[in-house]
Scaffold this motif. Structure first.
Motif, PDB file in Angstrom:
ATOM      1  N   GLY A 165      11.072  10.818  -3.639  1.00 42.19           N
ATOM      2  CA  GLY A 165       9.594  11.382  -3.478  1.00 42.19           C
ATOM      3  C   GLY A 165       8.654  10.393  -3.664  1.00 42.19           C
ATOM      4  N   GLY A 166       8.887   9.475  -4.578  1.00 46.59           N
ATOM      5  CA  GLY A 166       8.052   8.512  -4.807  1.00 46.59           C
ATOM      6  C   GLY A 166       8.079   7.410  -3.510  1.00 46.59           C
ATOM      7  N   SER A 167       9.165   7.098  -2.909  1.00 52.14           N
ATOM      8  CA  SER A 167       9.206   6.515  -1.631  1.00 52.14           C
ATOM      9  C   SER A 167       8.384   7.065  -0.541  1.00 52.14           C
ATOM     10  CB  SER A 167      10.583   6.275  -1.369  1.00 52.14           C
ATOM     11  OG  SER A 167      11.334   5.505  -2.244  1.00 52.14           O
ATOM     12  N   LEU A 168       8.534   8.336  -0.527  1.00 51.50           N
ATOM     13  CA  LEU A 168       7.775   8.825   0.622  1.00 51.50           C
ATOM     14  C   LEU A 168       6.396   8.719   0.273  1.00 51.50           C
ATOM     15  CD1 LEU A 168      10.254  12.090   1.275  1.00 51.50           C
ATOM     16  CD2 LEU A 168       9.617  10.267   2.848  1.00 51.50           C
ATOM     17  N   LYS A 169       6.130   9.076  -0.911  1.00 53.39           N
ATOM     18  CA  LYS A 169       4.588   8.885  -1.269  1.00 53.39           C
ATOM     19  C   LYS A 169       3.994   7.805  -0.909  1.00 53.39           C
ATOM     20  CE  LYS A 169       1.576   9.921  -5.039  1.00 53.39           C
ATOM     21  NZ  LYS A 169       1.485   9.982  -6.494  1.00 53.39           N
ATOM     22  N   GLU A 170       4.493   6.722  -1.275  1.00 51.65           N
ATOM     23  CA  GLU A 170       4.197   5.384  -0.970  1.00 51.65           C
ATOM     24  C   GLU A 170       4.013   5.032   0.746  1.00 51.65           C
ATOM     25  OE1 GLU A 170       3.016   2.767  -2.719  1.00 51.65           O
ATOM     26  OE2 GLU A 170       2.999   4.104  -4.345  1.00 51.65           O
ATOM     27  N   THR A 209       1.018   4.471   5.756  1.00 48.26           N
ATOM     28  CA  THR A 209       0.714   5.007   6.858  1.00 48.26           C
ATOM     29  C   THR A 209      -1.003   5.175   7.046  1.00 48.26           C
ATOM     30  OG1 THR A 209       2.784   5.849   6.994  1.00 48.26           O
ATOM     31  CG2 THR A 209       1.238   6.484   8.553  1.00 48.26           C
ATOM     32  N   ARG A 210      -1.414   6.163   5.938  1.00 47.04           N
ATOM     33  CA  ARG A 210      -2.770   6.395   6.116  1.00 47.04           C
ATOM     34  C   ARG A 210      -3.519   5.180   5.881  1.00 47.04           C
ATOM     35  NH1 ARG A 210      -1.782  10.655   1.485  1.00 47.04           N
ATOM     36  NH2 ARG A 210      -0.733  12.377   2.702  1.00 47.04           N
ATOM     37  N   GLU A 211      -3.402   4.250   5.176  1.00 43.38           N
ATOM     38  CA  GLU A 211      -4.183   3.048   5.111  1.00 43.38           C
ATOM     39  C   GLU A 211      -4.057   2.268   6.620  1.00 43.38           C
ATOM     40  OE1 GLU A 211      -2.857   0.770   2.023  1.00 43.38           O
ATOM     41  OE2 GLU A 211      -3.548   2.151   0.226  1.00 43.38           O
ATOM     42  N   ILE A 212      -3.160   2.145   7.230  1.00 49.15           N
ATOM     43  CA  ILE A 212      -2.927   1.488   8.451  1.00 49.15           C
ATOM     44  C   ILE A 212      -3.926   2.159   9.500  1.00 49.15           C
ATOM     45  CG2 ILE A 212      -1.378   1.069  10.181  1.00 49.15           C
ATOM     46  CD1 ILE A 212       0.936   0.478   8.452  1.00 49.15           C
ATOM     47  N   VAL A 213      -3.755   3.624   9.323  1.00 48.48           N
ATOM     48  CA  VAL A 213      -4.553   4.339  10.373  1.00 48.48           C
ATOM     49  C   VAL A 213      -5.984   4.263  10.084  1.00 48.48           C
ATOM     50  CG1 VAL A 213      -4.960   6.573  11.166  1.00 48.48           C
ATOM     51  CG2 VAL A 213      -2.623   6.019  10.833  1.00 48.48           C
ATOM     52  N   LYS A 214      -6.285   4.371   8.807  1.00 53.27           N
ATOM     53  CA  LYS A 214      -7.774   4.298   8.519  1.00 53.27           C
ATOM     54  C   LYS A 214      -8.398   2.936   8.791  1.00 53.27           C
ATOM     55  CE  LYS A 214     -10.307   5.120   4.194  1.00 53.27           C
ATOM     56  NZ  LYS A 214     -10.294   5.199   2.832  1.00 53.27           N
TER      57      LYS A 214
END
Length: 66
Positions: A34-39, A44-49
């Motif tokens: 779960g922690g790995s998926l969260k990171e 991914t969001r930061e890259i898209v942002k």
């Protein structure tokens, strides 16, 4: 790929994981996954942002040239 597993296959995988890792290790493994998926989602969001401002700049430059 995962769409072909189905509910019985998923239950079988969970039972095998319970047998292999034991009931005490499964919560730890779940937290780690779960922690790995969260990171991964955060990265991914930061890259898209980071890409969004560049796209806006390109669109603005295209509008200026037209």
């Amino acid at each position: 790929m995962l769409s072909n597993i189905g509910v019985p296959g998923l239950i079988l995988i969970l039972v095998i994981a319970l047998i292999v890792f034991g009931p005490s290790k499964l919560p730890e493994i779940g937290r780690a996954v779960g922690g790995s998926l969260k990171e991964f989602k955060k990265a991914t969001r930061e890259i898209v942002k980071d890409d969004e401002p560049e796209k806006i700049e390109v669109k603005n430059k295209e509008k200026e040239t037209v």
